[in-house]
Design an enzyme around this catalytic site. Structure first.
Site, PDB file in Angstrom:
ATOM      1  CB  CYS A 271      14.850 -28.072  61.137  1.00  0.00           C
ATOM      2  SG  CYS A 271      15.608 -27.089  59.835  1.00  0.00           S
TER       3      CYS A 271
ATOM      4  CB  CYS B 254      19.269 -28.989  54.177  1.00  0.00           C
ATOM      5  SG  CYS B 254      19.506 -29.507  55.844  1.00  0.00           S
TER       6      CYS B 254
ATOM      7  CG  ASN C 210      18.575 -32.828  50.450  1.00  0.00           C
ATOM      8  OD1 ASN C 210      18.812 -34.026  50.463  1.00  0.00           O
ATOM      9  ND2 ASN C 210      18.511 -32.105  51.539  1.00  0.00           N
TER      10      ASN C 210
ATOM     11  CB  SER D 115      22.968 -23.194  60.379  1.00  0.00           C
ATOM     12  OG  SER D 115      23.641 -23.448  59.165  1.00  0.00           O
TER      13      SER D 115
ATOM     14  CB  SER E 292      26.726 -22.880  55.350  1.00  0.00           C
ATOM     15  OG  SER E 292      25.692 -23.381  56.168  1.00  0.00           O
ATOM     16  CG  LEU E 293      33.937 -23.402  54.726  1.00  0.00           C
ATOM     17  CD1 LEU E 293      33.970 -21.952  55.177  1.00  0.00           C
ATOM     18  CD2 LEU E 293      34.933 -24.218  55.571  1.00  0.00           C
ATOM     19  CG  HIS E 294      28.513 -24.674  51.150  1.00  0.00           C
ATOM     20  ND1 HIS E 294      28.070 -25.774  51.845  1.00  0.00           N
ATOM     21  CD2 HIS E 294      27.642 -23.679  51.445  1.00  0.00           C
ATOM     22  CE1 HIS E 294      26.977 -25.449  52.528  1.00  0.00           C
ATOM     23  NE2 HIS E 294      26.706 -24.196  52.317  1.00  0.00           N
TER      24      HIS E 294
ATOM     25  CD  GLU F 262      22.815 -16.348  57.609  1.00  0.00           C
ATOM     26  OE1 GLU F 262      23.005 -17.420  57.005  1.00  0.00           O
ATOM     27  OE2 GLU F 262      23.288 -16.123  58.739  1.00  0.00           O
TER      28      GLU F 262
ATOM     29  CB  CYS G 175      23.260 -20.537  48.616  1.00  0.00           C
ATOM     30  SG  CYS G 175      23.958 -19.615  50.008  1.00  0.00           S
TER      31      CYS G 175
ATOM     32  CB  CYS H 298      19.833 -22.805  48.899  1.00  0.00           C
ATOM     33  SG  CYS H 298      18.598 -22.530  50.188  1.00  0.00           S
TER      34      CYS H 298
ATOM     35  CD  GLU I   5       8.438 -25.776  53.160  1.00  0.00           C
ATOM     36  OE1 GLU I   5       8.847 -26.914  53.421  1.00  0.00           O
ATOM     37  OE2 GLU I   5       8.214 -25.382  52.004  1.00  0.00           O
TER      38      GLU I   5
ATOM     39  CB  CYS J 178      17.248 -16.843  52.244  1.00  0.00           C
ATOM     40  SG  CYS J 178      18.938 -16.552  52.860  1.00  0.00           S
TER      41      CYS J 178
HETATM   42  N1  SAH Z   1      21.099 -19.779  55.984  1.00  0.00           N
HETATM   43  C1  SAH Z   1      21.718 -20.655  56.892  1.00  0.00           C
HETATM   44  C2  SAH Z   1      20.782 -21.686  57.500  1.00  0.00           C
HETATM   45  C3  SAH Z   1      19.742 -22.268  56.606  1.00  0.00           C
HETATM   46  S1  SAH Z   1      20.355 -23.283  55.299  1.00  0.00           S
HETATM   47  C4  SAH Z   1      22.908 -21.352  56.237  1.00  0.00           C
HETATM   48  O1  SAH Z   1      23.045 -21.263  55.017  1.00  0.00           O
HETATM   49  O2  SAH Z   1      23.685 -21.976  56.963  1.00  0.00           O
HETATM   50  C5  SAH Z   1      20.812 -24.750  56.237  1.00  0.00           C
HETATM   51  C6  SAH Z   1      21.793 -25.648  55.520  1.00  0.00           C
HETATM   52  O3  SAH Z   1      21.197 -26.274  54.399  1.00  0.00           O
HETATM   53  C7  SAH Z   1      23.020 -24.916  55.019  1.00  0.00           C
HETATM   54  O4  SAH Z   1      24.200 -25.571  55.422  1.00  0.00           O
HETATM   55  C8  SAH Z   1      22.827 -24.999  53.528  1.00  0.00           C
HETATM   56  O5  SAH Z   1      24.034 -24.920  52.850  1.00  0.00           O
HETATM   57  C9  SAH Z   1      22.154 -26.320  53.366  1.00  0.00           C
HETATM   58  N2  SAH Z   1      21.515 -26.496  52.061  1.00  0.00           N
HETATM   59  C10 SAH Z   1      20.913 -25.564  51.301  1.00  0.00           C
HETATM   60  N3  SAH Z   1      20.458 -26.104  50.146  1.00  0.00           N
HETATM   61  C11 SAH Z   1      20.790 -27.414  50.189  1.00  0.00           C
HETATM   62  C12 SAH Z   1      20.568 -28.509  49.295  1.00  0.00           C
HETATM   63  N4  SAH Z   1      19.910 -28.375  48.154  1.00  0.00           N
HETATM   64  N5  SAH Z   1      21.034 -29.709  49.678  1.00  0.00           N
HETATM   65  C13 SAH Z   1      21.675 -29.873  50.851  1.00  0.00           C
HETATM   66  N6  SAH Z   1      21.902 -28.885  51.719  1.00  0.00           N
HETATM   67  C14 SAH Z   1      21.464 -27.664  51.401  1.00  0.00           C
HETATM   68 FE1  SF4 Z   2      19.960 -18.597  52.529  1.00  0.00          FE
HETATM   69 FE2  SF4 Z   2      21.177 -20.625  53.830  1.00  0.00          FE
HETATM   70 FE3  SF4 Z   2      19.805 -21.038  51.536  1.00  0.00          FE
HETATM   71 FE4  SF4 Z   2      22.121 -19.754  51.458  1.00  0.00          FE
HETATM   72  S1  SF4 Z   2      21.808 -21.889  52.074  1.00  0.00           S
HETATM   73  S2  SF4 Z   2      20.249 -19.143  50.380  1.00  0.00           S
HETATM   74  S3  SF4 Z   2      22.036 -18.600  53.326  1.00  0.00           S
HETATM   75  S4  SF4 Z   2      18.959 -20.356  53.460  1.00  0.00           S
END
Ligand code: SAH
Ligand code: SF4
Length: 356
Positions: A115, A346, A305, A206, A229-231, A175, A126, A129, A102, A122
């Site tokens: 984007c 995202c 989201n 990212s 991406s810290l979280h 990633e 996470c 995600c 996408e 991936c």
């Molecule tokens: N893999 C990389 C880039 C793609 S994800 C990374 O993790 O940084 C891009 C961003 O979307 C990341 O910051 C990720 O944490 C965020 N993301 C993933 N799932 C999400 C969700 N359900 N709601 C909001 N942000 C999300």
């Molecule tokens: Fe992969 Fe980024 Fe999603 Fe984590 S947040 S699963 S690294 S795409």
């Protein structure tokens, strides 16, 4: 004659293109103009008719196109959806081998941003995600990454003819630092003024925290932006959301960020997806302030989201979190929810039409 499988013309940088021409007895001086023509705007409808000098035109005619040695990377648009405000568009793209990725186009703060995805699926898993939950399918080639930017430029040109695409974020599926070489090759073309011409400082990479990739990025000559991406502000808080924190711990990650900041002199953007009850408390915000001490940091707070099983933080909590950071002098933005109605936010990018 070689009987190897056809290759993408967009996978070749100017040097590789030159080698191909030379091997076929075409002067190397033709490589740069041809490469330039591949990326010019508006795109040439027919490369062979692009007004090249004879030898180059003949080479293109016999080598580039369907069934020939080189094909232009042009994924098929399997689906397109537009948010109700018209500012977000999501494209579901089918690659040559059937894998789906996408690409999202956004007009945000008056700026046009694309984007793009760097992998199909991936491997990082996470928990919140949607891409992570589908698992790893394969890496994208440089041409497949570039083709998404070309698509975005073409669509933006139609929809917002008075504006240019100037911003790119690698925040789609995948990633980027797990596919380092292909990503860097693609960005070379995207950021070259003779290529697509998006400034390196307008390109955000990212990462979920691939430590060796961050250290390598610190040595790149072009000033791409790094987003991490810290979280989570403690190892256990982060590990519960980001499994790969088991491999590269929070303290290793912060050391890499400190090294990156010191050696490049650039600010680091930290992404923080706010998950209700997991990482959205004021105490966590205080711990984050401590963690970022001494780093030139900007924090992007992203409301979760909706994906199955996880709830977004209340907007009040997000606001309070932002206030704690700001009070400590850390710039922090609370991102608006974008394009939720087309599932283009995202983390909602996921393969839909598996197997067509
Ligand atoms: N893999 C990389 C880039 C793609 S994800 C990374 O993790 O940084 C891009 C961003 O979307 C990341 O910051 C990720 O944490 C965020 N993301 C993933 N799932 C999400 C969700 N359900 N709601 C909001 N942000 C999300
Ligand atoms: Fe992969 Fe980024 Fe999603 Fe984590 S947040 S699963 S690294 S795409």
């Amino acid at each position: 004659m070689s009987d190897s499988a056809p290759r993408s013309i967009h996978d070749l940088g100017p040097a590789a293109l030159r080698q191909e021409l030379l091997a076929d007895g075409v002067a190397g001086a033709h490589a740069k103009p041809f490469w330039r023509a591949l990326y010019r705007e508006p795109e040439a409808a027919d490369l062979a008719a692009a007004g090249f000098p004879g030898p180059l035109r003949r080479w293109v005619e016999s080598n580039v196109g369907p069934g020939k040695r080189f094909y232009p990377d042009a994924p098929e648009v399997a689906d397109e959806s537009v948010s109700s405000d018209g500012l977000t568009r999501k494209f579901l793209l089918r690659l040559r081998d059937g894998e789906m990725i996408e690409t999202v186009l956004m007009r945000y703060d008056g700026r046009l941003t694309a984007c793009v995805s760097t992998q199909a699926g991936c491997a990082m898993g996470c928990v919140f995600c949607a891409t992570g939950q589908m698992g790893f399918r394969r890496h994208l080639r440089p041409g497949e990454i570039i083709a998404q930017v070309l698509l975005a430029r073409r669509v933006f040109r139609r929809v917002f003819p008075n504006q240019r695409l100037r911003n790119l974020v690698l925040m789609g599926m995948g990633e980027p630092l797990h596919n380092y070489d292909a990503v860097m090759a693609a960005l070379d073309t995207v950021s070259d003024t003779a290529g697509i011409g998006i400034g390196p400082s307008k390109i955000s990479i990212s990462t979920v925290g691939v430590v060796p990739g961050i250290l390598r990025l610190a040595t790149e000559p072009k000033p791409y932006r790094l987003a991490v991406s810290l979280h989570g502000a403690t190892q256990s808080e982060r590990h519960a959301l980001v499994p790969v924190a088991g491999k590269w711990t929070l303290s290793e990650l912060m050391d890499a960020c400190r090294h990156y900041g010191a050696s490049t002199g650039r600010r680091i953007f930290f992404e923080w997806t706010l998950v209700a009850g997991r990482n959205d408390s004021a105490e966590t915000a205080e711990r984050l302030v401590e963690l970022l001490r001494g780093i030139d940091a900007h924090v992007n707070l992203i409301p979760l989201n909706p994906t199955h099983g996880f709830a977004g933080a209340a907007s009040r909590a997000g606001f309070a979190f932002q206030q704690v950071l700001r009070a400590a002098g850390i710039p922090a933005t609370l991102r608006q929810r974008r394009g939720i109605d087309v599932a283009a936010g995202c983390g909602q990018l996921r393969q839909r039409a598996v197997g067509g």
